[in-house]
Design a protein around this motif. Sequence first.
Motif, PDB file in Angstrom:
ATOM      1  N   ALA A 110       0.802  -1.229   0.000  1.00 14.99           N
ATOM      2  CA  ALA A 110       0.000   0.000   0.000  1.00 14.99           C
ATOM      3  C   ALA A 110       0.835   1.280   0.000  1.00 14.99           C
ATOM      4  N   THR A 111       2.105   1.195  -0.402  1.00 11.03           N
ATOM      5  CA  THR A 111       2.917   2.406  -0.512  1.00 11.03           C
ATOM      6  C   THR A 111       2.402   3.277  -1.656  1.00 11.03           C
ATOM      7  N   HIS A 112       2.285   4.567  -1.403  1.00 13.49           N
ATOM      8  CA  HIS A 112       1.682   5.509  -2.353  1.00 13.49           C
ATOM      9  C   HIS A 112       2.527   5.658  -3.611  1.00 13.49           C
ATOM     10  N   GLU A 113       1.862   5.992  -4.707  1.00  7.69           N
ATOM     11  CA  GLU A 113       2.538   6.171  -5.990  1.00  7.69           C
ATOM     12  C   GLU A 113       3.598   7.267  -5.954  1.00  7.69           C
ATOM     13  N   ALA A 114       3.508   8.191  -5.014  1.00  8.75           N
ATOM     14  CA  ALA A 114       4.511   9.251  -4.912  1.00  8.75           C
ATOM     15  C   ALA A 114       5.904   8.693  -4.696  1.00  8.75           C
ATOM     16  N   LEU A 115       6.006   7.513  -4.104  1.00  9.82           N
ATOM     17  CA  LEU A 115       7.302   6.910  -3.817  1.00  9.82           C
ATOM     18  C   LEU A 115       7.718   5.871  -4.858  1.00  9.82           C
ATOM     19  N   HIS A 116       7.048   5.871  -5.995  1.00  9.61           N
ATOM     20  CA  HIS A 116       7.353   4.910  -7.055  1.00  9.61           C
ATOM     21  C   HIS A 116       7.917   5.584  -8.290  1.00  9.61           C
ATOM     22  N   VAL A 117       8.748   4.831  -9.001  1.00  7.08           N
ATOM     23  CA  VAL A 117       9.106   5.158 -10.372  1.00  7.08           C
ATOM     24  C   VAL A 117       8.592   4.022 -11.245  1.00  7.08           C
ATOM     25  N   LEU A 118       8.766   4.135 -12.560  1.00  8.38           N
ATOM     26  CA  LEU A 118       8.248   3.114 -13.467  1.00  8.38           C
ATOM     27  C   LEU A 118       8.771   1.724 -13.117  1.00  8.38           C
ATOM     28  N   ASN A 119       7.860   0.752 -13.190  1.00  7.56           N
ATOM     29  CA  ASN A 119       8.192  -0.671 -13.014  1.00  7.56           C
ATOM     30  C   ASN A 119       8.543  -1.054 -11.577  1.00  7.56           C
ATOM     31  N   THR A 120       8.270  -0.211 -10.614  1.00  8.73           N
ATOM     32  CA  THR A 120       8.434  -0.612  -9.215  1.00  8.73           C
ATOM     33  C   THR A 120       7.070  -0.992  -8.661  1.00  8.73           C
ATOM     34  N   LYS A 121       7.067  -2.005  -7.809  1.00 11.62           N
ATOM     35  CA  LYS A 121       5.805  -2.526  -7.291  1.00 11.62           C
ATOM     36  C   LYS A 121       5.887  -2.735  -5.785  1.00 11.62           C
ATOM     37  N   ASN A 122       4.748  -2.649  -5.141  1.00 10.26           N
ATOM     38  CA  ASN A 122       4.665  -2.954  -3.723  1.00 10.26           C
ATOM     39  C   ASN A 122       4.699  -4.451  -3.489  1.00 10.26           C
ATOM     40  N   HIS A 123       5.260  -4.854  -2.357  1.00  9.97           N
ATOM     41  CA  HIS A 123       5.127  -6.243  -1.937  1.00  9.97           C
ATOM     42  C   HIS A 123       3.659  -6.531  -1.621  1.00  9.97           C
ATOM     43  N   GLU A 124       3.265  -7.762  -1.839  1.00  8.88           N
ATOM     44  CA  GLU A 124       1.876  -8.131  -1.599  1.00  8.88           C
ATOM     45  C   GLU A 124       1.566  -8.275  -0.111  1.00  8.88           C
ATOM     46  N   SER A 125       2.548  -8.722   0.669  1.00  3.76           N
ATOM     47  CA  SER A 125       2.295  -8.935   2.102  1.00  3.76           C
ATOM     48  C   SER A 125       3.497  -8.480   2.918  1.00  3.76           C
ATOM     49  N   PHE A 126       3.250  -8.173   4.187  1.00  2.00           N
ATOM     50  CA  PHE A 126       4.328  -7.744   5.066  1.00  2.00           C
ATOM     51  C   PHE A 126       5.249  -8.916   5.408  1.00  2.00           C
ATOM     52  N   ASP A 127       4.704 -10.116   5.542  1.00  4.46           N
ATOM     53  CA  ASP A 127       5.541 -11.283   5.823  1.00  4.46           C
ATOM     54  C   ASP A 127       6.530 -11.530   4.692  1.00  4.46           C
ATOM     55  N   GLU A 128       6.041 -11.428   3.464  1.00  8.65           N
ATOM     56  CA  GLU A 128       6.908 -11.607   2.301  1.00  8.65           C
ATOM     57  C   GLU A 128       7.974 -10.515   2.258  1.00  8.65           C
ATOM     58  N   LEU A 129       7.582  -9.304   2.566  1.00  4.65           N
ATOM     59  CA  LEU A 129       8.520  -8.182   2.565  1.00  4.65           C
ATOM     60  C   LEU A 129       9.633  -8.394   3.583  1.00  4.65           C
ATOM     61  N   VAL A 130       9.266  -8.759   4.809  1.00  3.82           N
ATOM     62  CA  VAL A 130      10.262  -8.994   5.862  1.00  3.82           C
ATOM     63  C   VAL A 130      11.213 -10.113   5.443  1.00  3.82           C
ATOM     64  N   HIS A 131      10.671 -11.174   4.881  1.00  3.29           N
ATOM     65  CA  HIS A 131      11.498 -12.297   4.432  1.00  3.29           C
ATOM     66  C   HIS A 131      12.494 -11.852   3.370  1.00  3.29           C
ATOM     67  N   ASP A 132      12.029 -11.111   2.384  1.00  5.12           N
ATOM     68  CA  ASP A 132      12.892 -10.703   1.271  1.00  5.12           C
ATOM     69  C   ASP A 132      13.973  -9.715   1.722  1.00  5.12           C
ATOM     70  N   MET A 151       0.421   5.894   7.362  1.00  2.79           N
ATOM     71  CA  MET A 151      -0.932   5.679   7.852  1.00  2.79           C
ATOM     72  C   MET A 151      -1.666   4.641   7.010  1.00  2.79           C
ATOM     73  N   LEU A 152      -1.839   3.454   7.555  1.00  2.00           N
ATOM     74  CA  LEU A 152      -2.662   2.422   6.933  1.00  2.00           C
ATOM     75  C   LEU A 152      -3.763   2.052   7.907  1.00  2.00           C
ATOM     76  N   LEU A 153      -5.000   2.054   7.462  1.00  2.35           N
ATOM     77  CA  LEU A 153      -6.109   1.818   8.379  1.00  2.35           C
ATOM     78  C   LEU A 153      -6.216   0.372   8.827  1.00  2.35           C
TER      79      LEU A 153
END
Length: 347
Positions: A110-132, A151-153
């Motif tokens: 859920a990271t906002h597009e403001a922090l992205h450039v072309l071809n960058t993607k968010n991780h699908e889950s926090f567990d996967e992110l921590v692992h990687d 802020m994530l609800l």
Amino acid sequence: MIYEVENFPSREITIQNEKFLYFGGTAYLGLQTDKDFQEIFIDNIKKYGTNYGASRKANVQLAIYEKAENYLADFIGSEDCLTLSSGFLTGQMLVTYFHATNRQCFYAPATHEALHVLNTKNHESFDELVHDINHNLETTNKNPVLFLDSMLLNGKNYPDFEWLGKINLERITVAVDDSHGFGIVGKNGTGVYELLAKLNPRELFVCGSLGKGFGIQAGFIAGTKTSIENLRSTNMYAAASPAAPATMATLLASKKITDIKRKILLENIQHFISNISRIEQFKFLPNYPCFAFENEKLAAHLEKNKILVTNFNYPEEKDHLVLRIVLNANHTQNDIKRLTTLINNFS
């Protein structure tokens, strides 16, 4: 349904000559329509003009920018701070800077597009992110960059950021978009900088908009003196027009109004929570004015009764429907009572 309106949507909006209460948007403190705030802004426009298109590197420089940035750094609790013309641009400056240095970049869900450039993607889950991230730290001696929104609800980030404790942050540069927290959460609205600094990341940047919590068209980046000076040396900083100087002067002159509005907002949040019979139907954060829900029929019920809430697909039409009740400091207790009564009577 999309509605076009002629005036800024505050606590009320008029649609086809009918008045609706409005519980949406991001003008959390309601400064944009506050008469005292507007008077300060108008006075500053008379002094500084409506815009200033020169580079911050030009040989003639307005002193108000440095004054505002020193004020922000002191308010946030960072060593230094810079400002740009929008929150989106501050995110783009950070992500461009790090990708240009070929740093390994990770994106939280859920990271906002403001922090992205072309071809960058968010991780699908926090567990996967921590692992990687941990795998990266184990297999390389490089120091990656982690991008996230504050802020994530769903409660994954502010106020606890629990998952960050599973990563060796001493080797991580953390870059956070605090657009929706700055001016609202934290001690006196200081946002998440000091909270995240206590986790001791290798380097910390917090950026975002000044429009949500401070009612002005501008953005900020907070960090260490060395980090901010590095950003000031970039071509992007030199080439981009700054925020209008009148906005910077208004930021400095409106602290008393902003503090009063923040107090009212916190009172409105508690009034809403205390008058809802089933608060569990909403996702929300402590002392935060957004309340997410999933029942589209509730939104239709409220609209039928002349109350509009946030209700649209984001960021694209094909994406999920965003349903939120958003309180602001201009709402009266009667407004909130009407809203909560309708919600409580809905079945």
